[in-house]
Scaffold this active site. Sequence first.
Site, PDB file in Angstrom:
ATOM      1  N   ASP A   1      -8.937  31.006  39.959  1.00 52.45           N
ATOM      2  CA  ASP A   1     -10.048  31.951  39.905  1.00 52.45           C
ATOM      3  C   ASP A   1     -11.054  31.572  38.817  1.00 52.45           C
ATOM      4  OD1 ASP A   1      -8.252  32.437  37.893  1.00 52.45           O
ATOM      5  OD2 ASP A   1      -7.784  34.491  38.498  1.00 52.45           O
TER       6      ASP A   1
ATOM      7  N   ASP B   1       2.619  33.472  52.351  1.00 50.73           N
ATOM      8  CA  ASP B   1       3.346  32.262  51.943  1.00 50.73           C
ATOM      9  C   ASP B   1       4.829  32.555  51.715  1.00 50.73           C
ATOM     10  OD1 ASP B   1       1.576  30.230  52.126  1.00 50.73           O
ATOM     11  OD2 ASP B   1       1.237  29.959  49.992  1.00 50.73           O
TER      12      ASP B   1
END
Length: 671
Positions: free
Chosen positions: A399, A246
């Site tokens: 997460d 990214d």
Amino acid sequence: MKMTPNSVVITLEKPENVSLIEANDSRRELIFQEKQKAASPKQFTWVLLLKAHRIVSCIPWLAMSLCTIFGSIKKRIATSSDAREEDPTYRGKKIYRFLKAFLAISIVALIIELIAYFKNWDLSLVHNPWEVQNNLVQWSYMAWLSFRVGYIAPLIMTLSKSCIVLFMIQSLDRLVQCLGCFWIKYKKLKPSIEGEPYDIEDGSSYPMVLVQIPMCNEREVYEQSIAAVCQLDWPKDRFLVQVLDDSDDEVVKNLIRDECLSWKGKGVNIIYRHRLIRTGYKAGNLKSAMACDYVKEYEFVAIFDADFQPNPDFLKLSIPHFKNNPEIGLVQTRWSFVNKDENLLTRLQNINLCFHFEVEQQVNGVFLNFFGFNGTAGVWRIKALEDSGGWLERTTVEDMDIAVRAHLKGWKFIYLNDVKVLCELPESYEAYKKQQHRWHSGPMQLFRLCLPDIISSKISVWKKANLIFLFFLLRKLILPFYSFTLFCIILPLTMFIPEAELPAWVICYVPIVMSILNILPAPKSFPFLMPYLLFENTMSVTKFNAMVSGLFQLGSAYEWVVTKKTGRASESDLLSLSEREHKMLNEEKIQRRLSESGLEMLGKLKEQSEKVHTVKKKNRIYKPELALAFLLLTAATRSLLSAHGIHFYYLLFQGLSFLVVGLDLIGEQVS
């Protein structure tokens, strides 16, 4: 008959001699005492002069030391930048204003207390402030005493008792976790592999594994992480490496792409992916990668952050735990750190994370089959990800989000404490502070979003209670709340309100016992017990601010900053050597290509490196920490007047630790 007269004679012959000797001795004693009295004032004077000389000789040394310290502080402040100037998303203004107001009130109260102390005011017999006449300061002090006893003290006592109850509940929870860890060690409990291992000669017996490396502008670490993943011991046709880049830096992007091409030329099945629309941070990156058509061919996905370097046997130690266990959705491994001994900050982080993995993750994995996914160094069953709704971009802790949703769907987790993956810790306080802000604001965002789903889920009542009260409320909300409120606000406040004074066991004994329990998984860190205790309280202001911003959806709750890394490959690496070798390899690699794009990229690389050398990095100052430092030191001065032993030393050292952190004197030092 003869002995009696002799004895009588002796007694009759000696009285005069005895009396003379006694008279002589008494005269000598009188003379000696008179001489001693005459000499004692002279000796006392000489002793006083000697001590005065020693004190005077120490004054220049003390003055020079103070000048040096204040000069260093002044220089640090002059060459520092405020965290708010460089961080447009800074949202600590409210807590800083509160601390400033609290500090101002404390200083005024301390001045009044000093006046009362040195003037020996005894107002215990005065019951009405109007009885005090002709002294405005004395009247104000008496009015403050009456108001304090009647209104403020009961409120502070109630709040402090509530915080003490929360403190003891959290301490009990930590003690139970430690006992669970001791039981695991005593019984040698660990996850076991069911069935036969995979056939080495038959590569088709190995499941298809997707390995993902999400990264963003990871110039320092991309090379070593890609190299480590590409060298995993697994059939080459049975795993695929996805480098999910990214980066918005063109030079870094080209370097990462070039590294992927280099490994592809060596026969590694590797794909470079770059998103044009970079939304959702890491969650958006992973979600985009999982949407590829070829992902359907794979059964498991292993995820590594850009600074993680798995050993070649990582997949062979983790993937077999899924075999013959269709209910297992996640296998999480432990982190190990290449730079844990780099400075004091990394040593203190190592204590925290060793406790997290050795105790929290292991106990929850063995007894509950549930824990928070650490975001990296883990393997997911792709079916479990899809069944849980996949990666979502709604929080900064994607997460933990996917782990909670998978738990609500009935999936079980396994934690492998013996399988370790190498990574690095933040070496600067700036990087560590931003990381902790994200780690403590995200769970509160997630709690608000997940609470209805937890209540309506089909899991058992015990699992619901564990999620709500232990996993979220006690360990994510209550812990930062009481740490900041009890030790940074109530304790200094009680120095000016002695009616609500905290007992010594709350300030000293219980925290030390809890710190010893925390440090047990890292026994080599025992010399850092007291710095660890002080630093944990120092970080409470950051964690409390993050918790509040996440709970009430303030602007900084959705801030995502990539943690700064140095790119250490081993404990013996030096940063300068690593950077030099990195640049030389990049330049040689580009020059070997001998193409226009390569030459153009080389020019950009050199231009960027020149800019890095010309820009001088400024050290930061952190105003909330500095305000708390002066507040605690003010309270320490007040406790000194009341002869509070433990309270004084705690406030003094805790104030100094806030001062060190506020001036950015911990962690990586920038000249």
